[in-house]
Write an enzyme that holds these catalytic residues in place. Structure first.
Site, PDB file in Angstrom:
ATOM      1  N   HIS A  30       5.279  12.777  62.837  1.00 36.09           N
ATOM      2  CA  HIS A  30       4.062  12.340  62.335  1.00 36.09           C
ATOM      3  C   HIS A  30       4.523  10.670  61.992  1.00 36.09           C
ATOM      4  CE1 HIS A  30       0.984  15.201  62.413  1.00 36.09           C
ATOM      5  NE2 HIS A  30       1.645  16.125  62.259  1.00 36.09           N
ATOM      6  N   LYS A  66       1.682  12.639  69.996  1.00 35.55           N
ATOM      7  CA  LYS A  66       0.914  12.507  68.896  1.00 35.55           C
ATOM      8  C   LYS A  66       0.446  10.872  69.291  1.00 35.55           C
ATOM      9  CE  LYS A  66       1.941  16.149  65.833  1.00 35.55           C
ATOM     10  NZ  LYS A  66       3.184  16.693  65.797  1.00 35.55           N
ATOM     11  N   SER A 125       3.557  17.088  57.653  1.00 30.73           N
ATOM     12  CA  SER A 125       2.379  17.323  58.468  1.00 30.73           C
ATOM     13  C   SER A 125       1.148  17.625  57.646  1.00 30.73           C
ATOM     14  CB  SER A 125       2.783  17.874  59.785  1.00 30.73           C
ATOM     15  OG  SER A 125       3.219  19.196  59.489  1.00 30.73           O
TER      16      SER A 125
HETATM   17  C1  LIG Z   1       3.825  18.219  66.275  1.00 27.35           C
HETATM   18  C2  LIG Z   1       5.143  18.080  65.710  1.00 27.35           C
HETATM   19  C3  LIG Z   1       6.185  18.744  66.511  1.00 27.35           C
HETATM   20  C4  LIG Z   1       6.052  19.134  67.876  1.00 27.35           C
HETATM   21  O1  LIG Z   1       5.767  18.218  68.880  1.00 27.35           O
HETATM   22  P1  LIG Z   1       5.222  18.659  70.323  1.00 27.35           P
HETATM   23  O2  LIG Z   1       5.340  17.310  71.116  1.00 27.35           O
HETATM   24  O3  LIG Z   1       4.064  18.779  70.225  1.00 27.35           O
HETATM   25  O4  LIG Z   1       6.027  19.536  70.968  1.00 27.35           O
HETATM   26  C5  LIG Z   1       7.590  18.827  66.017  1.00 27.35           C
HETATM   27  N1  LIG Z   1       7.621  18.548  64.467  1.00 27.35           N
HETATM   28  C6  LIG Z   1       6.771  17.837  63.801  1.00 27.35           C
HETATM   29  C7  LIG Z   1       7.020  17.685  62.312  1.00 27.35           C
HETATM   30  C8  LIG Z   1       5.375  18.036  64.466  1.00 27.35           C
HETATM   31  O5  LIG Z   1       4.408  17.472  63.584  1.00 27.35           O
END
Ligand SMILES: *Cc1c(COP(=O)(O)O)cnc(C)c1O
Length: 399
Positions: A210, A241, A182
């Site tokens: 992502h 996301k 990320s």
């Molecule tokens: C954003 C993210 C998460 C967490 O996801 P949520 O739905 O916000 O709990 C987990 N792993 C990665 C790599 C992320 O970027």
């Protein structure tokens, strides 16, 4: 020292460093209202602009009219609504997987995927740059043998697999990687990981937070991108996301998903998604099934932004996705860069230690499908000005 005073001291330090969570006074979109002013939004993970989308709002509202808001219980008792099943079925089909289980976040899904299948005597092999939720999940599993390999270093992964082979008796060996990392936006070498996993009879898990809605045909994710359907054992995604709402999910073989439904503590002892979340998400999946317009727009915007930034002389790292890190280096300079951008009407947050290594501070720019070319030009112009003023780029010759 008084037990509470020590927390207050930490708090004082954080306040001195200017840590304050910004508040949005608008919904998510190409622009955000922050501190009473409209700013260009270059820092959300709302990749496809679905978070404020009309069809999603309508779906949520009509489901609330029909079923109310809350689910009243954990999924395993009386809290599974038919909408939960519809969402899981649609997601499984969309991901071309045998089964799918939905949890309340990507974080929860990582905890469930790892804790359910890994115990003390098993073996975990994990990329050093994996997400915090994976690190926490591995801790929660209490596994004794955990190996961390250098970022994407397949030579080291193989060495670790050989070590694991010597240690294992009946134990499960699980390789865990982020799909898209990320902070840099680079992709895991998933085909090589799958090949090594087969050679050493290990299970594989990818956290594609992502990549969902971004990579692959119609945004089906990294497994589709590399044409590895059915070859990654636990494919974890987020619904918070690109899918625009909240939640997390795991797709994989039917038996593994059924096992999670029976055993995952995050599923058994915590409520599922609320009615409006679930209904809106069904709509997200429908939109992605039907059309790849948003995914294409996202990539076109990302390409445009990256081209303009590199023309200007910015170092944008080695991202393979729309995530666009603008490298600054110095921590304070990155913070200053971001506050200067804000003065010019652009909201883009600095990423500093401990989120990235010291000296690799950056502004992480997140284009989305909801930006127009004009929006992006406004952002590029602001970056050019601040970049020149702060000596991050030598000359901004185009703007
Ligand atoms: C954003 C993210 C998460 C967490 O996801 P949520 O739905 O916000 O709990 C987990 N792993 C990665 C790599 C992320 O970027």
């Amino acid at each position: 020292m008084n037990q509470i005073t020590k927390f207050y001291q930490d708090l004082d330090k954080a306040v001195r460093q200017g840590k304050k969570i910004p508040t949005m006074q608008s919904g998510q979109g190409a622009y955000l209202k922050v501190n009473g002013k409209k700013r260009l939004n270059l820092c959300s993970n709302n990749y496809l602009g679905l978070a404020g989308d009309e069809p999603l709002k309508k779906a949520a509202i009509s489901a609330v009219k029909k079923y109310g808001v809350g689910t009243g219980s954990v999924r395993a008792l009386s809290g599974t609504n038919i909408l939960h099943l519809e969402l899981e079925e649609r997601l499984a089909k969309f991901k071309k997987a045998e089964g799918c289980i939905v949890l309340t976040g990507g974080y929860m899904a990582n905890l469930a995927a790892i804790q359910t299948f890994i115990g003390k005597e098993d073996i975990v092999i994990s990329d050093e740059l994996n997400h915090a939720s994976i690190i926490d999940a591995v801790r929660l599993s209490q596994v004794k043998n955990k190996f961390i390999y250098k970022h994407k270093d397949m030579g080291e992964l193989e060495k670790r697999l050989q070590e694991a082979d010597k240690l294992r008796q009946n134990s499960t060996v699980l390789i865990i990687t982020d799909g898209v990392f990320s902070m840099d936006g680079d992709l895991a070498p998933l085909p090589e990981i799958v090949k090594l996993a087969k050679k050493y009879q290990a299970l594989t898990m990818v956290d594609d937070a992502h990549g969902e809605g971004v990579l692959g045909h119609h945004g089906r994710g990294i497994v589709d991108h590399f044409k590895l359907e059915g070859q990654v054992d636990l494919d974890v995604g987020t619904l918070s996301k690109a899918f625009g709402v909240m939640g997390g999910f795991i797709t994989g073989k039917k038996e593994l998903i059924e096992y999670l439904r029976l055993k995952a503590r995050q599923f058994l002892f915590s409520n599922g998604l609320s009615i409006p979340d679930t209904a809106a998400l069904i709509e997200s999946v429908k939109i992605l099934e039907k059309s790849d317009t948003r995914v294409k727009k996202l990539w076109a915007n990302a390409k445009y932004l990256k081209e303009k930034f590199s023309e200007l002389g910015f170092d944008c790292g080695y991202s393979g996705t729309p995530i666009t890190p603008v490298m600054i280096g110095d921590e304070e300079k990155a913070a200053l860069f971001s506050s200067r951008l804000l003065e010019l009407g652009v909201f883009a947050t600095p990423i500093k230690f401990p989120m990235v290594a010291k000296g690799l501070a950056r502004i992480r720019v997140m284009p989305s499908a909801s930006h127009s070319k004009k929006d992006l030009d406004l952002g590029i112009k602001a970056f050019a000005k601040v970049g020149k003023d702060l000596g991050v780029i030598i000359q901004a010759y185009r703007y």
